[in-house]
Motif scaffolding. Structure first.
Motif, mmCIF file in Angstrom:
data_model
loop_
_atom_site.group_PDB
_atom_site.id
_atom_site.type_symbol
_atom_site.label_atom_id
_atom_site.label_comp_id
_atom_site.label_asym_id
_atom_site.label_seq_id
_atom_site.Cartn_x
_atom_site.Cartn_y
_atom_site.Cartn_z
ATOM 1 N N VAL A 1 0.830 -1.208 0.000
ATOM 2 C CA VAL A 1 0.000 0.000 0.000
ATOM 3 C C VAL A 1 0.864 1.257 0.000
ATOM 4 C CG1 VAL A 1 -0.309 0.213 2.518
ATOM 5 C CG2 VAL A 1 -2.083 1.029 0.985
ATOM 6 N N MET A 2 2.058 1.177 0.569
ATOM 7 C CA MET A 2 2.990 2.299 0.472
ATOM 8 C C MET A 2 3.404 2.520 -0.984
ATOM 9 S SD MET A 2 5.321 1.459 3.854
ATOM 10 C CE MET A 2 6.627 2.605 3.414
ATOM 11 N N ALA A 3 3.639 1.425 -1.694
ATOM 12 C CA ALA A 3 3.988 1.539 -3.112
ATOM 13 C C ALA A 3 2.823 2.112 -3.910
ATOM 14 C CB ALA A 3 4.382 0.161 -3.664
ATOM 15 N N ASP A 4 1.610 1.724 -3.536
ATOM 16 C CA ASP A 4 0.446 2.248 -4.251
ATOM 17 C C ASP A 4 0.264 3.738 -3.980
ATOM 18 O OD1 ASP A 4 -1.474 1.433 -6.152
ATOM 19 O OD2 ASP A 4 -3.057 1.551 -4.649
ATOM 20 N N ALA B 1 7.126 3.149 -7.338
ATOM 21 C CA ALA B 1 6.379 1.932 -7.005
ATOM 22 C C ALA B 1 7.067 0.714 -7.621
ATOM 23 C CB ALA B 1 4.943 2.045 -7.511
ATOM 24 N N MET B 2 7.528 0.852 -8.860
ATOM 25 C CA MET B 2 8.234 -0.250 -9.508
ATOM 26 C C MET B 2 9.527 -0.583 -8.769
ATOM 27 S SD MET B 2 6.562 -1.600 -11.881
ATOM 28 C CE MET B 2 7.957 -2.662 -12.235
ATOM 29 N N ALA B 3 10.222 0.437 -8.313
ATOM 30 C CA ALA B 3 11.461 0.201 -7.564
ATOM 31 C C ALA B 3 11.165 -0.547 -6.274
ATOM 32 C CB ALA B 3 12.151 1.531 -7.266
ATOM 33 N N MET C 1 1.359 -6.850 -4.034
ATOM 34 C CA MET C 1 2.487 -6.135 -4.624
ATOM 35 C C MET C 1 2.511 -6.314 -6.137
ATOM 36 S SD MET C 1 4.987 -4.197 -3.470
ATOM 37 C CE MET C 1 4.954 -3.093 -4.888
ATOM 38 N N ARG C 2 2.147 -7.500 -6.597
ATOM 39 C CA ARG C 2 2.092 -7.762 -8.034
ATOM 40 C C ARG C 2 1.026 -6.882 -8.701
ATOM 41 N NH1 ARG C 2 4.135 -11.889 -10.962
ATOM 42 N NH2 ARG C 2 4.730 -13.042 -9.080
ATOM 43 N N LEU C 3 -0.111 -6.732 -8.042
ATOM 44 C CA LEU C 3 -1.176 -5.869 -8.562
ATOM 45 C C LEU C 3 -0.717 -4.416 -8.648
ATOM 46 C CD1 LEU C 3 -4.213 -7.385 -6.618
ATOM 47 C CD2 LEU C 3 -3.944 -7.370 -9.103
ATOM 48 N N VAL C 4 -0.023 -3.962 -7.615
ATOM 49 C CA VAL C 4 0.485 -2.585 -7.613
ATOM 50 C C VAL C 4 1.510 -2.385 -8.723
ATOM 51 C CG1 VAL C 4 1.767 -0.855 -6.295
ATOM 52 C CG2 VAL C 4 0.020 -2.239 -5.152
ATOM 53 N N GLY D 1 -0.169 -2.157 -12.001
ATOM 54 C CA GLY D 1 -0.787 -0.841 -12.130
ATOM 55 C C GLY D 1 0.233 0.224 -12.478
ATOM 56 N N ALA D 2 1.411 0.134 -11.879
ATOM 57 C CA ALA D 2 2.478 1.093 -12.175
ATOM 58 C C ALA D 2 2.920 0.965 -13.630
ATOM 59 C CB ALA D 2 3.660 0.868 -11.233
ATOM 60 N N ARG D 3 3.018 -0.262 -14.124
ATOM 61 C CA ARG D 3 3.361 -0.467 -15.532
ATOM 62 C C ARG D 3 2.323 0.206 -16.440
ATOM 63 N NH1 ARG D 3 8.614 -1.924 -16.385
ATOM 64 N NH2 ARG D 3 9.194 -3.830 -15.265
ATOM 65 N N ARG D 4 1.063 0.044 -16.098
ATOM 66 C CA ARG D 4 0.010 0.673 -16.904
ATOM 67 C C ARG D 4 0.082 2.190 -16.816
ATOM 68 N NH1 ARG D 4 -5.643 -2.536 -16.189
ATOM 69 N NH2 ARG D 4 -6.197 -1.036 -17.824
ATOM 70 N N ASP D 5 0.405 2.709 -15.631
ATOM 71 C CA ASP D 5 0.565 4.163 -15.480
ATOM 72 C C ASP D 5 1.618 4.696 -16.445
ATOM 73 O OD1 ASP D 5 -1.278 4.045 -13.443
ATOM 74 O OD2 ASP D 5 0.209 4.137 -11.833
ATOM 75 N N MET D 6 2.651 3.877 -16.700
ATOM 76 C CA MET D 6 3.751 4.294 -17.571
ATOM 77 C C MET D 6 3.513 3.915 -19.032
ATOM 78 S SD MET D 6 7.135 3.616 -15.166
ATOM 79 C CE MET D 6 6.789 1.898 -14.784
#
Length: 252
Positions: free
Chosen positions: A82-85, A96-98, A116-119, A122-127
């Motif tokens: 959730v911190m990564a999210d 988040a990816m890092a 964590m995999r879901l986050v 999501g980060a990949r999609r953001d980019m």
């Protein structure tokens, strides 16, 4: 950290309200969390609750600060996903990816690793990396026929990514699998399936209201017609009376 009994009870009451309201009224839950935080800012559970309340109201910077504080107090890695999210919410998907590649992830339990995999996806999609997001979600947990608490969300995220990539047939298959696993209705997989199938839902209440309006209009028209008929009849009676008076005068 221990608190005096009265203070502990006050804090507990506010935390109960946070848990009760966070889904249906996150702003109110956030208000209770702030009260608890003022009363006991050195209690890890309070900092964590304040973090989730801030997260639910999209106050990501505040949520991240609270989660970090709770983690310092407990040493636990449970809040890592959730911190990564929160980093994603702050527009920093690369952070988040890092975090997804840090050693803390290996310390998470299975549910935490799936989260964590879901986050990360999501980060990949953001980019704009939709294909990489799809690959990120492909895992033994996704392929498993066993239904776990995380299964509906994992299958749903995979279906949604497939749909964004233009792979509609595969997306439909995975939305169906998500729906099959989603006994509590935690996703809108059924709506997404209906949308793909071209099904349109009719608002029955709206139709009833529209029908009622039409009926009211007909009643109003009938009343207007009745008034017109009555007035016309009255005018004819007056004309007849005038004719009778005229005839009487002529005879006289």
């Amino acid at each position: 950290m221990s608190l005096p009994k009265t203070l502990a009870e006050d804090v507990a009451r506010n935390l109960v309200m946070v848990a009760r309201l966070i889904d249906e009224d996150p702003e109110q839950a956030y208000a209770y969390a702030r009260i608890a935080l003022r009363l006991a800012s050195r209690v890890a559970a309070v900092r964590e609750a304040a973090g989730f309340a801030a997260y639910a109201t999209q106050k990501y910077a505040e949520a991240l600060a609270e989660f970090r504080a709770a983690r310092r107090m407990t040493g636990s890695v449970d809040l890592w996903p959730v911190m990564a999210d929160c980093e994603r919410g702050l527009g920093r998907p690369e952070r988040a990816m890092a975090m997804a590649g840090e050693p803390e992830v290996q310390k998470l339990d299975k549910a935490g690793q799936v989260e964590m995999r879901l986050v990360a996806a999501g980060a990949r999609r953001d980019m704009g990396q939709i294909d990489a997001a799809i690959v990120t979600l492909q895992s033994p947990e996704l392929a498993s026929s066993s239904v776990q608490p995380w299964t509906p969300r994992l299958r749903y995220a995979y279906a949604d990514a497939l749909l964004e990539a233009g792979r509609e047939d595969e997306a439909r298959e995975w939305f169906a699998k998500a729906l099959e696993a989603d006994k509590d209705g935690s996703t809108d997989a059924s709506d997404r399936l209906a949308e793909l199938d071209g099904v349109e839902f009719v608002d029955a209440l709206g139709d009833d209201e529209a029908s009622g309006t039409a009926v009211d209009a007909e009643v109003d028209q009938d009343e207007d017609d009745a008034v017109d008929v009555a007035e016309a009849s009255a005018d004819e009676d007056e004309d007849d009376e005038d004719d009778d008076e005229a005839d009487g005068s002529a005879k006289a």
